[in-house]
Design an enzyme around this catalytic site. Sequence first.
Site, PDB file in Angstrom:
ATOM      1  N   ASP A 105       9.581   2.982   1.483  1.00  0.00           N
ATOM      2  CA  ASP A 105       8.426   3.791   1.861  1.00  0.00           C
ATOM      3  C   ASP A 105       8.281   3.740   3.384  1.00  0.00           C
ATOM      4  OD1 ASP A 105       5.896   4.719   2.529  1.00  0.00           O
ATOM      5  OD2 ASP A 105       4.889   3.787   0.819  1.00  0.00           O
ATOM      6  N   PHE A 116       0.861  -1.170   0.000  1.00  0.00           N
ATOM      7  CA  PHE A 116       0.000   0.000   0.000  1.00  0.00           C
ATOM      8  C   PHE A 116       0.904   1.229   0.000  1.00  0.00           C
ATOM      9  CE2 PHE A 116      -2.217   3.575   1.828  1.00  0.00           C
ATOM     10  CZ  PHE A 116      -3.366   3.591   1.074  1.00  0.00           C
ATOM     11  N   LYS A 151       3.191  11.705   6.327  1.00  0.00           N
ATOM     12  CA  LYS A 151       2.368  11.591   7.529  1.00  0.00           C
ATOM     13  C   LYS A 151       2.924  12.382   8.712  1.00  0.00           C
ATOM     14  CE  LYS A 151      -0.035   7.384   6.182  1.00  0.00           C
ATOM     15  NZ  LYS A 151      -1.268   8.044   5.755  1.00  0.00           N
TER      16      LYS A 151
END
Length: 411
Positions: free
Chosen positions: A238, A153, A267
């Site tokens: 990531d 994801f 984030k």
Amino acid sequence: MTMATVTTPVRPSAATAAAIALDQAHVAHNYHPLPVVVEHAEGVWVTDVERRRLLDCLAAYSAVNFGHRHPRLVAAAKAQLDRVTLTSRAFHSAPLAPFCEALADLAGKQMVLPMNTGAEAVESGIKVARRWGEQVKGVEPGRAQIIVAGGNFHGRTTTIVGFSDDPDAREGFGPFTPGFVRVPFGDAQAVEAAITADTVAVLLEPVQGEAGVIIPPEDYLPRLREVTRREGVLLVVDEIQSGLGRTGATFQCDNACVVPDLYLLGKALGGGIVPVSAVVGDRDVLGVLTPGSHGSTFGGNPLAAAVGHEVVRMLQTGAYQAMARERGEQLAAGLHRLLGRGATAVRCIGLWAGIDVEPSVGTARQVCERLLELGVLAKDTHGQTVRLAPPLVISEAEVDHLLGAVETALG
């Protein structure tokens, strides 16, 4: 383990129901939120429109690692609001270079490409890897391939969902961008076998969060680092969810003693205040970008740079990483005691956990609804997994409260 008490009625009040109805009428239905409407937040607690205090154990998918409205981050944002918030990259701004210098130093790299969202960082990393492949490795134009992991994801843009194996993310959005090869997550041998002369990068999450906090074998990242270095392939990691303290280290790569060619960050880099993301690497990789080859009007804006710089300063102390390690050990110990008592599997690293729910107990969504009734916010994924990712500032007593609520919800 302290048992939680019920603080939320089963049926939403009129105020909550009205707010949800308005949401359903005017907000696109690309999410399925729990029936709670948050009005105020501070630290690890949020307050809803019914004035109920709820323990936030999702932290906006790790975007609120330092807690809601952390005083240092709010002060940095307020100070910058009184100066300048946006110039575009057509001009220099005072906060940008100091932020990028500090973030590069935190990662042990030389350069930073500032962006906004995590998906934008991933898309940018893909572009960088492809151009590096052509200009440095010598791959023929249009032939670059990137190896990705099953269960990945990385966001929901068209390119990214094209190499996802999640039907909810993919269906109806084709045709997709070519140039990606998917292999099983956690299998370094499969990555090695998939490398060809056209391979420019291996792109992966060091821990798969959306998939349910899936933790690979300990030797996975070190083996990939050895293989990619030997084969002349970039290792692009990531760390958008796993990075910036979540797993008890600045980056999950630190726990594996691995330094990738590119970090993809987001984030928590915005402190839960503004969207901030970045691609971080050395000049021999990020240096392939030239004026006009990539850009973003809001990427690296002064407000984002000021908040992001304060995030870096906070991480430089090591205090938040230590909090994640200490409270994470407490969380893991408590959750593992629930195996066979409603939980079929528990995966925990730092303050990040995936709990697989015994089907006879219900779905993970139903467990999260019970947790809401017990005053705890969590989120389900993939049917039977409950994810927990509380802010790193959660206290020992608050972790006990969380564990008591999970035990009750599984009972």
